[in-house]
Design an enzyme around this catalytic site. Structure first.
Site, PDB file in Angstrom:
ATOM      1  N   CYS A  17      -2.621  -0.120   7.469  1.00  0.00           N
ATOM      2  CA  CYS A  17      -1.877   1.133   7.330  1.00  0.00           C
ATOM      3  C   CYS A  17      -2.045   2.026   8.554  1.00  0.00           C
ATOM      4  O   CYS A  17      -1.076   2.645   9.014  1.00  0.00           O
ATOM      5  CB  CYS A  17      -2.305   1.852   6.066  1.00  0.00           C
ATOM      6  SG  CYS A  17      -1.836   0.936   4.570  1.00  0.00           S
ATOM      7  N   GLU A  25       0.751   3.919   1.678  1.00  0.00           N
ATOM      8  CA  GLU A  25       1.083   4.397   3.023  1.00  0.00           C
ATOM      9  C   GLU A  25       2.265   3.638   3.623  1.00  0.00           C
ATOM     10  O   GLU A  25       3.169   4.252   4.210  1.00  0.00           O
ATOM     11  CB  GLU A  25      -0.124   4.249   3.966  1.00  0.00           C
ATOM     12  CG  GLU A  25      -1.350   5.005   3.536  1.00  0.00           C
ATOM     13  CD  GLU A  25      -2.349   4.168   2.745  1.00  0.00           C
ATOM     14  OE1 GLU A  25      -3.559   4.346   2.957  1.00  0.00           O
ATOM     15  OE2 GLU A  25      -1.916   3.330   1.927  1.00  0.00           O
ATOM     16  N   HIS A  43       0.858  -1.184   0.000  1.00  0.00           N
ATOM     17  CA  HIS A  43       0.000   0.000   0.000  1.00  0.00           C
ATOM     18  C   HIS A  43       0.897   1.238   0.000  1.00  0.00           C
ATOM     19  O   HIS A  43       1.992   1.225   0.577  1.00  0.00           O
ATOM     20  CB  HIS A  43      -0.883   0.027   1.239  1.00  0.00           C
ATOM     21  CG  HIS A  43      -1.944  -1.015   1.246  1.00  0.00           C
ATOM     22  ND1 HIS A  43      -3.080  -0.899   2.025  1.00  0.00           N
ATOM     23  CD2 HIS A  43      -2.061  -2.197   0.596  1.00  0.00           C
ATOM     24  CE1 HIS A  43      -3.851  -1.965   1.835  1.00  0.00           C
ATOM     25  NE2 HIS A  43      -3.250  -2.763   0.991  1.00  0.00           N
ATOM     26  N   CYS A  74      -6.483   1.939   5.577  1.00  0.00           N
ATOM     27  CA  CYS A  74      -7.075   0.697   6.064  1.00  0.00           C
ATOM     28  C   CYS A  74      -6.514   0.356   7.449  1.00  0.00           C
ATOM     29  O   CYS A  74      -5.659   1.066   7.987  1.00  0.00           O
ATOM     30  CB  CYS A  74      -6.771  -0.436   5.083  1.00  0.00           C
ATOM     31  SG  CYS A  74      -5.022  -0.920   5.059  1.00  0.00           S
TER      32      CYS A  74
END
Length: 161
Positions: free
Chosen positions: A90, A59, A57, A87
């Site tokens: 993260c 992040e 991801h 999410c």
């Protein structure tokens, strides 16, 4: 509540550029920019498909690059700009990195772990709470996701904006 600044909009526009790059590459279009002392130390986007990595991801990649650049895993003086509400994974990483501030664009009603579904980044039970600003360039951030899912599936209801 923390107020949005001109810098917040500026850095979110950089994150949006990363999201557009992800869109072109066929990745879910989420972009992230990590900033310390008004200097970008990471500008990245999702690469889950390219790497076949469920943790790739934007992040997490930004936090990893930022920790390397800072020479420390503690990022309490850094701000992360991300186009979509993070999410669970993260948000947990942000708490573990002791991130100073998170600025995000649009909410994620289905998987959001900062405000929409869960409140991990500000949970008082945890050892660190991240300062949060939401809704920065919200329409633009939501639009890139809508366009991606329309192109991918002919639908735009992947996220609840």
């Amino acid at each position: 509540m923390i107020e949005m600044t001109y810098s917040d909009e500026y850095f979110m526009r950089l994150a949006l550029k990363e999201a557009e790059t992800a869109f072109i590459e066929g990745e879910v279009p989420v972009g992230a920019v990590l900033v310390r002392e008004d200097t970008v130390i990471a500008a990245v986007h999702n690469v889950k498909e390219a790497l076949n990595d469920p943790t790739a991801h934007a992040e997490l990649i930004a936090l990893r690059q930022g920790a390397l650049a800072a020479g420390s895993w503690r990022l309490n003086d850094a701000t992360l700009y991300v186009t979509k509400e993070p999410c669970i994974m993260c948000a947990g990483a942000m708490v573990n990195a002791r991130l100073g501030k998170l600025v995000y664009g649009c909410k994620d009603g289905r998987y959001g772990a900062v405000a929409s579904r869960y409140q991990i980044a500000s949970d008082p039970v945890l050892n660190h709470q991240v300062k949060i600003i939401s809704g920065v360039l919200e329409y633009e951030c939501a639009d890139v996701l809508r366009r991606f899912f329309i192109k991918l599936r002919g639908e735009s209801d992947e996220f609840s904006f």
